[in-house]
Design an enzyme around this catalytic site. Structure first.
Site, PDB file in Angstrom:
ATOM      1  N   GLU A 171       0.890  -1.168   0.000  1.00 21.49           N
ATOM      2  CA  GLU A 171       0.000   0.000   0.000  1.00 21.49           C
ATOM      3  C   GLU A 171       0.921   1.207   0.000  1.00 21.49           C
ATOM      4  O   GLU A 171       1.502   1.560   1.022  1.00 21.49           O
ATOM      5  CB  GLU A 171      -0.907  -0.035   1.223  1.00 21.49           C
ATOM      6  CG  GLU A 171      -2.147   0.821   1.061  1.00 21.49           C
ATOM      7  CD  GLU A 171      -1.923   2.261   1.482  1.00 21.49           C
ATOM      8  OE1 GLU A 171      -1.692   3.107   0.579  1.00 21.49           O
ATOM      9  OE2 GLU A 171      -1.966   2.537   2.677  1.00 21.49           O
TER      10      GLU A 171
ATOM     11  N   GLU B 236       3.521  13.914  -3.836  1.00 21.31           N
ATOM     12  CA  GLU B 236       2.592  13.829  -2.717  1.00 21.31           C
ATOM     13  C   GLU B 236       2.931  14.910  -1.695  1.00 21.31           C
ATOM     14  O   GLU B 236       4.064  15.006  -1.233  1.00 21.31           O
ATOM     15  CB  GLU B 236       2.684  12.440  -2.081  1.00 21.31           C
ATOM     16  CG  GLU B 236       1.500  12.056  -1.251  1.00 21.31           C
ATOM     17  CD  GLU B 236       1.516  10.578  -0.878  1.00 21.31           C
ATOM     18  OE1 GLU B 236       0.456  10.083  -0.471  1.00 21.31           O
ATOM     19  OE2 GLU B 236       2.572   9.936  -0.992  1.00 21.31           O
TER      20      GLU B 236
ATOM     21  N   CYS C  38      -2.190   8.928   2.619  1.00 24.12           N
ATOM     22  CA  CYS C  38      -2.009   8.573   1.212  1.00 24.12           C
ATOM     23  C   CYS C  38      -3.292   8.793   0.426  1.00 24.12           C
ATOM     24  O   CYS C  38      -3.263   8.927  -0.796  1.00 24.12           O
ATOM     25  CB  CYS C  38      -1.541   7.132   1.086  1.00 24.12           C
ATOM     26  SG  CYS C  38      -2.628   5.947   1.899  1.00 24.12           S
TER      27      CYS C  38
END
Length: 487
Positions: free
Chosen positions: A260, A391, A294
């Site tokens: 993940e 990100e 995330c």
């Protein structure tokens, strides 16, 4: 509870390694500090495991794997159910512990404890629903028996941003499937995992099934375990860069992997959307966990007809958020995890501004101790800005304008990541059409939160491999065995 104190919850946690059911110091007696990100002060010291400690933990997991796999599914489920109940009973103290080591406001920490507990409740129920199959061979001469069996000893690596929930999301299905484990929590937030391990022990989890190694040397401890060959599974939540390295290491022994990884979530608002609902969804998708998730919305694309209204209303909401230490009443925005996080967010905002983006609110750090950054809204963010492809992991909402559906779908998909996307529209055909065209493992359709223990969580492309949660989550810890029967 009024009796819960900061020093009390920290002192109550065993800060040693858990190996074979025994709490023990690191072999070399080394420790490392855990800091409060809101003050920079040291909360405590925890054991700093070495490679030898990690291998001892793997020894313990391997030693009891066969016995644990033979445990009745109902018994495994009852252990998880008891752990669920203990988590909820201790929600207040566990939330405070999490806030101290990670920084998120207490209200969010309480929410995470409840979310984390739900994974145990969910997989307690899944433990007794592991199914195989029976079929007649096409030529009629035999039968096919299909069995599901535990993968075996599993290595689990969890991140700092959801220190309890990412633990239960991995431990829950592993326990339900009958796998033993070695888990390494993030060095920034080990206390939640240590508390969780004690809760599982108190709930009846046998010695050696769960082993916990805390360490500042993640690679030095975990790579030898991966390359050892006795572990048969690695489940990792963290950055894509680290995930790639772990996949290379796993290839040597052909370990099963669940990854993940990072995200770059697009948030699409069409001009037929309910703007107020879209702003509310944006606040959820952006500001959950201070933006350190995330799943956080990373790129806001708003259709031209409502761009001004959306930007104005989002700015009003973001600029009104109270900032402070997570233990203080009314605080919504706590500190980022460390100085490196502050530096990265600052660099991304500065880069966007230099390229022509307009800062509508925020855009700076907060004076004083702690790693605080102002909730920030940017408009006219160009595609060349770093935050369009990197990100952010902070409370920053960059807005860009689009005109057509094809245009925005192309922009949304123009990334190596594919974890989650968000779509706000009142037109049902567009909702289905765009949701199907987006290259992400999950879509939030007219809602800003997608995480749910009963749903499959995971991404495509470089956002990961496999799924956690839902009815498929337990499959990540099961092997399929085919038994041919001749008649």
């Amino acid at each position: 509870m009024s009796t819960v104190t900061e020093s009390g919850v920290v002192d109550a946690v065993n800060k040693e390694l858990l190996i074979g059911g025994k709490w023990t110091q690191a072999k070399e007696g080394k420790t490392f500090p855990v800091h409060d990100p809101s003050t920079g002060k040291v909360l405590c010291e925890v054991a700093n495991a070495s490679k030898e400690d990690g291998l001892a933990a793997l020894d313990a997991a391997v030693a009891v794997q066969n016995e644990w796999a033979a445990t009745a599914p109902r018994e495994r489920g009852e252990i998880l159910r008891r752990a669920y109940e203990k988590l909820m009973q201790r929600q207040e103290e566990l939330a405070l512990l999490m806030t101290l080591e990670m920084g998120k406001p207490l209200a969010e920490a309480r929410g995470e404890i409840a979310y984390a507990a739900e994974f145990f409740r969910w997989f307690a129920e899944e433990a007794v629903r592991i199914e195989g199959g029976y079929a007649v061979a096409p030529n009629g001469s035999g039968r096919f028996l299909i069995a599901k069996q535990p993968v075996g000893p599993s290595l689990l690596i969890t991140p700092w941003n959801f220190p309890m929930a990412m633990g239960t999301r991995k431990i829950g299905p592993a326990v339900a499937a009958g796998c033993t484990m070695v888990i390494k929590p993030a060095a920034q937030t080990p206390l939640s995992m240590l508390a969780l391990a004690q809760i599982l022990a108190d709930s009846g989890l046998p010695d050696g099934v769960l082993n916990v190694v805390t360490t500042k040397s993640a690679g030095g401890v975990m790579e030898p375990l991966i390359r050892d060959g006795r572990a048969r599974k690695l489940s990792f939540t963290g950055s894509t860069a680290v995930g790639r390295k772990l996949l290379e290491q796993c290839a040597d022994k052909v370990l099963r992997t669940s990854m993940e990884l990072g995200g770059n979530a697009p948030f699409l608002v069409f001009d037929d959307a309910d703007v107020d609902a879209a702003v509310e969804g944006a606040m959820q998708a952006k500001m959950r966990n201070i933006g350190e998730a995330c799943t956080a919305a990373n790129r806001f694309y708003v259709q031209r007809g409502i761009a001004e209204e959306f930007s104005r209303k989002l700015t009003e909401r973001m600029s009104a958020l109270p900032i402070g230490r997570g233990t203080e009443d009314g605080v919504v925005v706590g500190p980022l995890i460390d100085e490196a996080a502050i530096q990265k967010v600052s660099e991304l905002v500065a880069d966007a501004a230099q390229r022509g983006a307009k800062v509508l609110t925020g855009g700076a750090t907060v004076d004083g101790p702690g790693n605080f950054y102002q909730p920030t809204v940017l408009t006219d963010v160009p595609g060349a800005a770093r935050m369009a492809s990197e990100e952010i992991f902070g409370p920053v909402a960059p807005i860009a304008i689009f005109d057509t559906e094809d245009e925005v779908v192309d922009k949304a998909n123009d990334t190596e990541f594919g974890l989650v996307s968000y779509v706000f529209t009142s037109e049902i055909k567009r909702a289905i059409r765009v949701s199907e065209r987006l290259d992400t493992g999950m879509v939030g359709l007219n809602q800003g939160i997608v995480s749910n223990p009963a749903a499959p969580f995971g991404g495509v492309k470089q956002s990961g491999l496999g799924r956690e949660g839902g009815t498929v989550g337990i499959d990540e810890f099961l092997e399929t065995k085919y038994i041919a029967v001749s008649l």
